[in-house]
Scaffold this motif. Structure first.
Motif, PDB file in Angstrom:
ATOM      1  N   GLN A 133       0.486  -0.904  -0.078  1.00  0.00           N
ATOM      2  CA  GLN A 133       0.014  -0.197   0.272  1.00  0.00           C
ATOM      3  C   GLN A 133       0.667   1.327   0.003  1.00  0.00           C
ATOM      4  O   GLN A 133       0.789   2.426  -0.707  1.00  0.00           O
ATOM      5  CB  GLN A 133      -1.115  -0.251   1.010  1.00  0.00           C
ATOM      6  N   VAL A 134       1.764   0.793   0.594  1.00  0.00           N
ATOM      7  CA  VAL A 134       3.008   2.565   0.316  1.00  0.00           C
ATOM      8  C   VAL A 134       3.250   2.817  -0.646  1.00  0.00           C
ATOM      9  O   VAL A 134       2.753   4.069  -1.167  1.00  0.00           O
ATOM     10  CB  VAL A 134       4.275   2.153   1.611  1.00  0.00           C
ATOM     11  N   ASN A 135       3.856   1.525  -1.577  1.00  0.00           N
ATOM     12  CA  ASN A 135       4.317   1.319  -2.814  1.00  0.00           C
ATOM     13  C   ASN A 135       3.365   1.884  -3.953  1.00  0.00           C
ATOM     14  O   ASN A 135       3.997   2.816  -4.647  1.00  0.00           O
ATOM     15  CB  ASN A 135       4.878   0.165  -2.925  1.00  0.00           C
ATOM     16  N   ALA A 136       2.100   1.672  -3.113  1.00  0.00           N
ATOM     17  CA  ALA A 136       1.309   2.434  -4.232  1.00  0.00           C
ATOM     18  C   ALA A 136       0.461   3.343  -4.265  1.00  0.00           C
ATOM     19  O   ALA A 136      -0.167   4.114  -4.369  1.00  0.00           O
ATOM     20  CB  ALA A 136       0.034   0.889  -4.204  1.00  0.00           C
ATOM     21  N   ARG A 137       1.334   4.246  -2.417  1.00  0.00           N
ATOM     22  CA  ARG A 137       1.252   5.332  -2.034  1.00  0.00           C
ATOM     23  C   ARG A 137      -1.005   5.594  -1.798  1.00  0.00           C
ATOM     24  O   ARG A 137      -1.332   6.197  -2.161  1.00  0.00           O
ATOM     25  CB  ARG A 137       1.204   6.868  -3.524  1.00  0.00           C
ATOM     26  N   ARG A 138      -1.239   4.068  -1.536  1.00  0.00           N
ATOM     27  CA  ARG A 138      -2.993   4.427  -1.092  1.00  0.00           C
ATOM     28  C   ARG A 138      -2.499   4.828   0.893  1.00  0.00           C
ATOM     29  O   ARG A 138      -2.099   4.261   0.934  1.00  0.00           O
ATOM     30  CB  ARG A 138      -2.765   3.170  -1.241  1.00  0.00           C
ATOM     31  N   GLY A 139      -3.358   4.159   1.345  1.00  0.00           N
ATOM     32  CA  GLY A 139      -3.997   4.819   3.014  1.00  0.00           C
ATOM     33  C   GLY A 139      -3.743   3.353   3.641  1.00  0.00           C
ATOM     34  O   GLY A 139      -3.864   2.577   2.899  1.00  0.00           O
ATOM     35  N   LEU A 140      -2.733   3.284   4.109  1.00  0.00           N
ATOM     36  CA  LEU A 140      -2.787   2.277   5.097  1.00  0.00           C
ATOM     37  C   LEU A 140      -3.949   1.477   5.507  1.00  0.00           C
ATOM     38  O   LEU A 140      -4.806   2.138   6.236  1.00  0.00           O
ATOM     39  CB  LEU A 140      -1.649   2.130   5.822  1.00  0.00           C
ATOM     40  N   HIS A 141      -3.834   0.310   5.597  1.00  0.00           N
ATOM     41  CA  HIS A 141      -5.024  -0.202   6.527  1.00  0.00           C
ATOM     42  C   HIS A 141      -4.784  -1.152   7.010  1.00  0.00           C
ATOM     43  O   HIS A 141      -3.700  -2.729   6.768  1.00  0.00           O
ATOM     44  CB  HIS A 141      -6.120  -1.474   4.619  1.00  0.00           C
ATOM     45  N   PHE A 142      -5.376  -1.925   8.546  1.00  0.00           N
ATOM     46  CA  PHE A 142      -5.058  -2.746   9.590  1.00  0.00           C
ATOM     47  C   PHE A 142      -6.464  -3.650   9.912  1.00  0.00           C
ATOM     48  O   PHE A 142      -7.367  -3.055  10.165  1.00  0.00           O
ATOM     49  CB  PHE A 142      -4.238  -1.630  10.444  1.00  0.00           C
ATOM     50  N   GLN A 143      -6.239  -4.642   9.581  1.00  0.00           N
ATOM     51  CA  GLN A 143      -7.205  -5.356  10.005  1.00  0.00           C
ATOM     52  C   GLN A 143      -7.320  -6.689  10.921  1.00  0.00           C
ATOM     53  O   GLN A 143      -7.959  -6.848  10.904  1.00  0.00           O
ATOM     54  CB  GLN A 143      -7.916  -6.315   8.227  1.00  0.00           C
ATOM     55  N   VAL A 144      -6.194  -6.483  11.057  1.00  0.00           N
ATOM     56  CA  VAL A 144      -5.407  -7.797  11.897  1.00  0.00           C
ATOM     57  C   VAL A 144      -5.587  -7.505  13.139  1.00  0.00           C
ATOM     58  O   VAL A 144      -4.643  -6.536  13.748  1.00  0.00           O
ATOM     59  CB  VAL A 144      -4.100  -9.273  11.581  1.00  0.00           C
TER      60      VAL A 144
END
Length: 346
Positions: free
Chosen positions: A302-313
């Motif tokens: 996600q960082v590489n694609a410059r997207r927002g981080l999603h925390f699911q675990v």
């Protein structure tokens, strides 16, 4: 994977090591017990870091001393930023990128704390990775090979030679080294704990404890990828996401290190007969490890694609099901509030 261990037949120990490091970064002499398993373990610890490691029996000392071997390997492999050598139980280390004497200090500390040379090598590798300063991607600046260490902190000069870094291996060319201050607190503390636990699990695995070696590889990879995540957040200028990631990972890593602690999972693996439901307990922690490791890689993508981080675990379920882990969590919070984080893994 089947691995060929090169025998020292027709050429010297150092020549064999030069060849072995050129192939995959690690050479373990066939005279060393469980050479193939140790080589796999060291490769997993190094990952993509610019470190070369050679492990010999005591017999190699007839050909050259540890510091002399370090110097020769450094000259033969200018792509390696750091060289670590074990001759029997004695460690030697030198580095182009660490401060003067730092490689010596790391190797000596590991040798003094570890129970055997395998564990000392693992701790030295982890210490070098943590201490390596950040450099620009693709950098090929030359520098002296400094900090050769052996036994009781004896510094041996390599004839004043300067080994220039003229190229990087293709698989490492665009991978900057780990930054010394890339990790925020408390993430840094938890990563250091994971690195120490990696060495303990690796030591248990080498002693024949089932699953311990696999856990060591998983834990080492999580420590490495956590550092990689925050390094990429820095390099890509994601200042807004870094504080969020620090909070999320600080909390999750706290729970993970509690489950991995020597008094819980490691003790279960070593003494399963002393625990109720040992198989289920091990399964719970290893499932949590796998889930967290998968999410960590996804966050890096996600960082590489410059997207927002999603925390699911979330590991709340793991902590909530076992009273031992609940007690550990409460004790950690009390100690953290009074004196700072507990020194697990030190």
């Amino acid at each position: 994977m089947t691995r060929m261990i090169v025998a020292t037949d027709g050429q010297g120990y150092v020549d064999d090591a030069v060849q072995g490091i050129g192939e995959d970064g690690v050479y373990v002499s066939s005279e060393v017990p469980d050479a193939a398993a140790l080589e796999d373990q060291l490769e997993a610890q190094i990952g993509d870091e610019s470190i070369g490691v050679a492990v010999f029996s005591d017999n190699a000392g007839i050909e050259a001393s540890g510091p002399e071997i370090v110097a020769q390997l450094a000259a033969a492999h200018p792509e390696c930023q750091t060289i670590i050598v074990a001759v029997g139980d004695d460690l030697s280390a030198g580095s182009r990128v660490l401060e003067q004497g730092e490689a010596m200090r790391i190797a000596n500390q590991a040798e003094g704390q570890a129970d055997d040379v395998d564990a000392a090598l693992t701790e030295t590798i982890q210490g070098v990775i943590a201490a390596t300063p950040e450099s620009p991607a693709g950098s090929t600046d030359a520098g002296p090979f400094v900090g050769i260490a052996i036994g009781l902190a004896v510094l041996v000069a390599a004839g004043g030679a300067v080994f220039g870094i003229v190229r990087s291996r293709s698989r490492r060319r665009n991978r900057p080294a780990v930054g010394r201050h890339a990790l925020p607190e408390p993430v840094r503390t938890h990563v250091q704990t994971l690195q120490a636990l990696t060495a303990e699990y690796a030591r248990a695995g080498a002693a024949g404890v089932a699953q311990a070696g696999e856990v060591a590889a998983q834990v080492g990879l999580i420590a490495q990828n956590t550092t990689e995540l925050f390094g990429r957040l820095d390099r890509k200028g994601e200042e807004g996401q870094r504080p969020i990631a620090a909070v999320e990972y600080g909390e999750t890593l706290r729970k993970l290190t509690g489950a991995l602690d020597r008094d819980y999972l490691l003790d279960i693996l070593i003494h399963p007969d002393l625990w109720d439901d040992p198989v289920e307990r091990v399964r719970e922690v290893r499932t949590a490890l796998s889930s967290f490791s998968t999410e960590l890689v996804e966050n890096i993508k996600q960082v590489n694609a410059r997207r927002g981080l999603h925390f699911q675990v979330s590991l709340d379920g793991l902590m909530g099901r076992r009273k031992e882990l609940q007690d550990w969590d409460r004790a950690f919070e009390r100690a953290d509030g009074e004196t700072g984080p507990l020194p697990h893994g030190d």
